[in-house]
Motif scaffolding. Structure first.
Motif, PDB file in Angstrom:
ATOM      1  N   ASP A 293      -2.362   0.366  -6.483  1.00 12.40           N
ATOM      2  CA  ASP A 293      -3.715   0.650  -6.955  1.00 12.40           C
ATOM      3  C   ASP A 293      -4.598   1.243  -5.871  1.00 12.40           C
ATOM      4  OD1 ASP A 293      -3.060  -0.365  -9.419  1.00 12.40           O
ATOM      5  OD2 ASP A 293      -3.712  -2.397  -8.914  1.00 12.40           O
ATOM      6  N   ILE A 294      -4.057   1.442  -4.686  1.00 10.30           N
ATOM      7  CA  ILE A 294      -4.842   1.911  -3.545  1.00 10.30           C
ATOM      8  C   ILE A 294      -4.686   3.418  -3.415  1.00 10.30           C
ATOM      9  CG2 ILE A 294      -5.132   1.747  -1.051  1.00 10.30           C
ATOM     10  CD1 ILE A 294      -3.929  -1.077  -1.259  1.00 10.30           C
ATOM     11  N   ASN A 295      -5.801   4.115  -3.248  1.00 11.33           N
ATOM     12  CA  ASN A 295      -5.770   5.555  -3.031  1.00 11.33           C
ATOM     13  C   ASN A 295      -5.656   5.796  -1.522  1.00 11.33           C
ATOM     14  OD1 ASN A 295      -6.139   8.279  -2.908  1.00 11.33           O
ATOM     15  ND2 ASN A 295      -7.893   8.305  -4.287  1.00 11.33           N
ATOM     16  N   GLU A 296      -4.511   6.274  -1.092  1.00 10.94           N
ATOM     17  CA  GLU A 296      -4.248   6.453   0.333  1.00 10.94           C
ATOM     18  C   GLU A 296      -5.186   7.464   0.968  1.00 10.94           C
ATOM     19  OE1 GLU A 296      -1.888   6.739  -2.018  1.00 10.94           O
ATOM     20  OE2 GLU A 296      -0.589   4.998  -1.672  1.00 10.94           O
TER      21      GLU A 296
ATOM     22  N   MET B  14       0.820  -1.200   0.000  1.00 10.01           N
ATOM     23  CA  MET B  14       0.000   0.000   0.000  1.00 10.01           C
ATOM     24  C   MET B  14       0.862   1.260   0.000  1.00 10.01           C
ATOM     25  SD  MET B  14      -3.100   1.077   2.577  1.00 10.01           S
ATOM     26  CE  MET B  14      -2.125   1.102   4.053  1.00 10.01           C
ATOM     27  N   PHE B  15       2.072   1.186   0.512  1.00  8.53           N
ATOM     28  CA  PHE B  15       2.925   2.360   0.632  1.00  8.53           C
ATOM     29  C   PHE B  15       3.877   2.540  -0.543  1.00  8.53           C
ATOM     30  CE2 PHE B  15       1.711   1.183   4.946  1.00  8.53           C
ATOM     31  CZ  PHE B  15       1.135   2.362   5.349  1.00  8.53           C
TER      32      PHE B  15
ATOM     33  N   ALA C  43      -9.494  13.665  -2.719  1.00  9.11           N
ATOM     34  CA  ALA C  43      -9.540  12.543  -3.663  1.00  9.11           C
ATOM     35  C   ALA C  43     -10.441  12.873  -4.844  1.00  9.11           C
ATOM     36  CB  ALA C  43     -10.015  11.279  -2.958  1.00  9.11           C
ATOM     37  N   GLU C  44     -11.587  13.478  -4.583  1.00 12.60           N
ATOM     38  CA  GLU C  44     -12.506  13.820  -5.667  1.00 12.60           C
ATOM     39  C   GLU C  44     -11.950  14.957  -6.518  1.00 12.60           C
ATOM     40  OE1 GLU C  44     -15.201  12.183  -6.737  1.00 12.60           O
ATOM     41  OE2 GLU C  44     -14.573  10.747  -5.220  1.00 12.60           O
ATOM     42  N   ALA C  45     -11.321  15.935  -5.880  1.00 13.72           N
ATOM     43  CA  ALA C  45     -10.735  17.032  -6.648  1.00 13.72           C
ATOM     44  C   ALA C  45      -9.620  16.516  -7.546  1.00 13.72           C
ATOM     45  CB  ALA C  45     -10.211  18.120  -5.715  1.00 13.72           C
ATOM     46  N   GLY C  46      -8.876  15.536  -7.046  1.00 13.16           N
ATOM     47  CA  GLY C  46      -7.831  14.938  -7.873  1.00 13.16           C
ATOM     48  C   GLY C  46      -8.401  14.226  -9.083  1.00 13.16           C
TER      49      GLY C  46
END
Length: 95
Positions: free
Chosen positions: A24-27, A18-19, A77-80
């Motif tokens: 594929d994971i959005n932190e 994850m790091f 996250a949404e703005a990105g």
């Protein structure tokens, strides 16, 4: 016993993945979900203690901090997604 160790090792490796930069994971979503989960636990504890007739004494700024973390994480996250632009290889060569 050996299967248990292999399963535990795969879970630890998945957590470490994850790091990495190319995962594929959005932190931001992970942090937002964890913060939201804490807010839900707080709300459930407040309802239970209220039903038992005792107030739950938690400073308001702690709850508000989790609220801002949740809103910020999901908002970023949404703005990105909205404003983010994938750079193609052709555009990357021109830079």
């Amino acid at each position: 016993m050996n299967k248990l160790l292999l399963k535990l090792k795969s879970k630890i490796m998945a957590f470490r993945d994850m790091f990495k930069d190319d995962n594929d994971i959005n932190e931001k979503n992970v942090v937002g979900f964890a913060s939201f989960a804490v807010m839900v636990i707080f709300a459930i504890a407040d309802i239970i203690t209220g039903y038992m007739g005792e107030p739950l004494h938690v400073n308001e700024f702690i709850y508000n901090s989790f609220l801002w973390i949740t809103l910020g994480s999901f908002g970023i996250a949404e703005a990105g997604k909205i404003f983010g632009k994938e750079v193609t290889e052709d555009e990357n060569e021109n830079i």
